[in-house]
Write an enzyme that holds these catalytic residues in place. Structure first.
Site, PDB file in Angstrom:
ATOM      1  N   SER A 123      30.586  28.944  44.664  1.00 51.37           N
ATOM      2  CA  SER A 123      30.116  29.948  43.704  1.00 51.37           C
ATOM      3  C   SER A 123      28.591  30.017  43.765  1.00 51.37           C
ATOM      4  O   SER A 123      27.940  29.102  44.289  1.00 51.37           O
ATOM      5  CB  SER A 123      30.551  29.507  42.298  1.00 51.37           C
ATOM      6  OG  SER A 123      29.805  30.151  41.290  1.00 51.37           O
ATOM      7  N   TYR A 144      31.579  24.740  34.673  1.00 53.50           N
ATOM      8  CA  TYR A 144      31.856  25.465  35.921  1.00 53.50           C
ATOM      9  C   TYR A 144      30.774  25.144  36.957  1.00 53.50           C
ATOM     10  O   TYR A 144      31.068  24.868  38.120  1.00 53.50           O
ATOM     11  CB  TYR A 144      31.902  26.955  35.598  1.00 53.50           C
ATOM     12  CG  TYR A 144      32.317  27.869  36.732  1.00 53.50           C
ATOM     13  CD1 TYR A 144      33.662  28.024  37.076  1.00 53.50           C
ATOM     14  CD2 TYR A 144      31.382  28.616  37.445  1.00 53.50           C
ATOM     15  CE1 TYR A 144      34.053  28.885  38.087  1.00 53.50           C
ATOM     16  CE2 TYR A 144      31.757  29.474  38.462  1.00 53.50           C
ATOM     17  CZ  TYR A 144      33.098  29.607  38.778  1.00 53.50           C
ATOM     18  OH  TYR A 144      33.473  30.466  39.791  1.00 53.50           O
TER      19      TYR A 144
HETATM   20  P1  NAP Z   1      41.213  34.431  39.113  1.00 49.05           P
HETATM   21  O1  NAP Z   1      41.318  35.910  39.199  1.00 49.05           O
HETATM   22  O2  NAP Z   1      41.158  33.793  37.802  1.00 49.05           O
HETATM   23  O3  NAP Z   1      42.283  33.683  40.064  1.00 49.05           O
HETATM   24  C1  NAP Z   1      42.369  32.293  40.208  1.00 49.05           C
HETATM   25  C2  NAP Z   1      43.808  31.906  40.490  1.00 49.05           C
HETATM   26  O4  NAP Z   1      43.964  30.478  40.405  1.00 49.05           O
HETATM   27  C3  NAP Z   1      44.774  32.508  39.482  1.00 49.05           C
HETATM   28  O5  NAP Z   1      45.928  32.968  40.140  1.00 49.05           O
HETATM   29  C4  NAP Z   1      45.050  31.320  38.589  1.00 49.05           C
HETATM   30  O6  NAP Z   1      46.237  31.389  37.849  1.00 49.05           O
HETATM   31  C5  NAP Z   1      45.098  30.200  39.613  1.00 49.05           C
HETATM   32  N1  NAP Z   1      45.043  28.894  38.969  1.00 49.05           N
HETATM   33  C6  NAP Z   1      44.259  28.516  37.918  1.00 49.05           C
HETATM   34  N2  NAP Z   1      44.519  27.228  37.591  1.00 49.05           N
HETATM   35  C7  NAP Z   1      45.468  26.794  38.465  1.00 49.05           C
HETATM   36  C8  NAP Z   1      46.155  25.572  38.634  1.00 49.05           C
HETATM   37  N3  NAP Z   1      45.899  24.506  37.859  1.00 49.05           N
HETATM   38  N4  NAP Z   1      47.082  25.480  39.614  1.00 49.05           N
HETATM   39  C9  NAP Z   1      47.352  26.531  40.401  1.00 49.05           C
HETATM   40  N5  NAP Z   1      46.753  27.723  40.298  1.00 49.05           N
HETATM   41  C10 NAP Z   1      45.821  27.862  39.335  1.00 49.05           C
HETATM   42  O7  NAP Z   1      39.922  34.079  39.864  1.00 49.05           O
HETATM   43  P2  NAP Z   1      39.153  34.798  41.048  1.00 49.05           P
HETATM   44  O8  NAP Z   1      38.029  35.530  40.447  1.00 49.05           O
HETATM   45  O9  NAP Z   1      40.061  35.448  42.047  1.00 49.05           O
HETATM   46  O10 NAP Z   1      38.577  33.461  41.633  1.00 49.05           O
HETATM   47  C11 NAP Z   1      39.167  32.706  42.680  1.00 49.05           C
HETATM   48  C12 NAP Z   1      38.199  31.596  43.019  1.00 49.05           C
HETATM   49  O11 NAP Z   1      36.917  32.159  43.335  1.00 49.05           O
HETATM   50  C13 NAP Z   1      37.935  30.621  41.858  1.00 49.05           C
HETATM   51  O12 NAP Z   1      37.787  29.325  42.379  1.00 49.05           O
HETATM   52  C14 NAP Z   1      36.634  31.115  41.271  1.00 49.05           C
HETATM   53  O13 NAP Z   1      35.929  30.117  40.610  1.00 49.05           O
HETATM   54  C15 NAP Z   1      35.929  31.565  42.515  1.00 49.05           C
HETATM   55  N6  NAP Z   1      34.837  32.523  42.324  1.00 49.05           N
HETATM   56  C16 NAP Z   1      35.029  33.704  41.689  1.00 49.05           C
HETATM   57  C17 NAP Z   1      33.967  34.616  41.586  1.00 49.05           C
HETATM   58  C18 NAP Z   1      34.079  35.938  40.926  1.00 49.05           C
HETATM   59  O14 NAP Z   1      33.045  36.603  40.745  1.00 49.05           O
HETATM   60  N7  NAP Z   1      35.254  36.418  40.569  1.00 49.05           N
HETATM   61  C19 NAP Z   1      32.749  34.275  42.142  1.00 49.05           C
HETATM   62  C20 NAP Z   1      32.587  33.041  42.759  1.00 49.05           C
HETATM   63  C21 NAP Z   1      33.636  32.170  42.851  1.00 49.05           C
HETATM   64  P3  NAP Z   1      46.131  31.891  36.282  1.00 49.05           P
HETATM   65  O15 NAP Z   1      46.072  33.377  36.356  1.00 49.05           O
HETATM   66  O16 NAP Z   1      47.336  31.338  35.640  1.00 49.05           O
HETATM   67  O17 NAP Z   1      44.866  31.294  35.714  1.00 49.05           O
HETATM   68  C1  GCO Z   2      29.730  33.722  35.213  1.00 53.07           C
HETATM   69  C2  GCO Z   2      30.660  34.062  36.324  1.00 53.07           C
HETATM   70  C3  GCO Z   2      30.518  33.193  37.549  1.00 53.07           C
HETATM   71  C4  GCO Z   2      31.106  33.885  38.736  1.00 53.07           C
HETATM   72  C5  GCO Z   2      30.883  33.343  40.074  1.00 53.07           C
HETATM   73  C6  GCO Z   2      29.510  33.544  40.588  1.00 53.07           C
HETATM   74  O1  GCO Z   2      30.163  33.678  34.074  1.00 53.07           O
HETATM   75  O2  GCO Z   2      28.543  33.547  35.510  1.00 53.07           O
HETATM   76  O3  GCO Z   2      31.992  34.112  35.965  1.00 53.07           O
HETATM   77  O4  GCO Z   2      30.134  32.002  37.443  1.00 53.07           O
HETATM   78  O5  GCO Z   2      32.457  34.113  38.566  1.00 53.07           O
HETATM   79  O6  GCO Z   2      31.395  32.072  40.277  1.00 53.07           O
HETATM   80  O7  GCO Z   2      29.449  33.220  41.921  1.00 53.07           O
END
Ligand code: NAP
Ligand code: GCO
Length: 267
Positions: free
Chosen positions: A148, A161
């Site tokens: 992230s 986080y």
């Molecule tokens: P999301 O939409 O919340 O999807 C995450 C998935 O992980 C969901 O299907 C969730 O299920 C599942 N999950 C959560 N806890 C779990 C567990 N204990 N066991 C198995 N599955 C579990 O998130 P996303 O935005 O696609 O993010 C995916 C990854 O990218 C995460 O690691 C997040 O931190 C990272 N990320 C996201 C962003 C962003 O801007 N969106 C940026 C940087 C990094 P539930 O729906 O039940 O929670």
């Molecule tokens: C926030 C965001 C994040 C992003 C992401 C950034 O509240 O700042 O949710 O932390 O999802 O991980 O890279």
């Protein structure tokens, strides 16, 4: 010297994407499948797995879905054995499952802090630990940890986080250090601000129809002047999953539209 484009092929490879029923994990899995990989994913309950299976089918992909909580070590070990028997030994692991809690640190309860560390840091260790022996036997393996911006930066309300994602960057380097000699590459993929359900609360329109202040802030802070989409992560993930990146190890590849390179606009 001619470059062998087949290095980008994932034909014959088995890829596990945790939490891959929607969002970033689903998009990455689609990219890996397009390069020939067999996709396996898990999610926390049957409803999400069924939703994921239907979404993969609609995308023309035969995926294998398992119900498994990635924080439960016994369940993860059992799932990895089941995948080996039913699909094949895992070649590529994408540690994608993650959660966030946006609470000011002094108001946060330690049980919530621990929960985030458990899912975002301890679980990637648990899943990597379960798949590495199979990769060592096969003589190769790719582990991609979804990091992230918060692997590098802090911000109000995301202490747990940021601690977890910063730790995940170092777990990435340590897996590289310990298992690089077995031809296992472990790298991080660091998405910037991406349009998924996780960030939906930061993008909601205001009652008067104007943009959420955080939405305006992110657009101003990103040289690309937009949020990323899950599709933006497909190519970079494919690179890290493929033989084309065999000498890339212990790195975090940020896919952030340039945020980390930019000091921000003068007000
Ligand atoms: P999301 O939409 O919340 O999807 C995450 C998935 O992980 C969901 O299907 C969730 O299920 C599942 N999950 C959560 N806890 C779990 C567990 N204990 N066991 C198995 N599955 C579990 O998130 P996303 O935005 O696609 O993010 C995916 C990854 O990218 C995460 O690691 C997040 O931190 C990272 N990320 C996201 C962003 C962003 O801007 N969106 C940026 C940087 C990094 P539930 O729906 O039940 O929670
Ligand atoms: C926030 C965001 C994040 C992003 C992401 C950034 O509240 O700042 O949710 O932390 O999802 O991980 O890279």
């Amino acid at each position: 010297m001619a470059f062998d484009m087949s290095k980008f092929s994932l034909q014959g490879k088995v890829a596990l994407v945790t939490g891959g029923s929607y969002g970033i994990g689903f998009a990455i899995a689609n990219g890996l499948a397009a390069a020939g990989a067999t996709v396996v994913f898990n999610d926390i309950n049957q409803e999400l797995v069924d939703k994921g299976l239907a979404a993969y089918e609609a995308a023309g992909i035969k995926a294998y879905g398992y119900v498994c909580d990635v924080t439960d070590e016994d369940a993860v070990q059992a799932m990895v054995k089941k995948i080996a028997a039913e699909v094949g030994v895992i070649d590529i692991l994408v540690n994608n499952a993650g959660i966030i809690r946006r609470i000011p640190m002094i108001e946060m309860e330690s049980k919530d802090f621990r929960k985030v560390i458990d899912v975002d840091l301890v679980a990637p260790y648990i899943v990597a630990k379960a798949v590495i022996p199979g990769m060592m036997e096969k003589g190769h393996g790719k582990i991609i940890n979804i990091c992230s911006m918060m692997s590098e930066l802090g911000r109000e309300t995301v202490s747990a986080y940021a601690a977890a994602k910063g730790g995940l960057k170092m777990l990435t380097r340590n897996i590289c250090s310990e298992y690089g000699q077995y031809n296992i590459q472990c790298n991080g993929l660091g998405p910037g601000y991406i349009e998924t359900p996780q960030t939906a609360p930061l993008r909601e329109l205001q009652p008067d129809g104007s943009r959420h202040p955080f939405d305006q802030f992110i657009r101003a802070k990103t040289p690309a002047e937009r949020w990323g989409t899950p599709e933006d992560l497909m190519g970079p993930a494919l690179f890290l999953a493929s033989d084309a990146s065999d000498f890339v190890n212990g790195q975090v590849l940020y896919v952030d539209g340039g945020i980390l390179a930019y000091i921000g606009r003068q007000p």
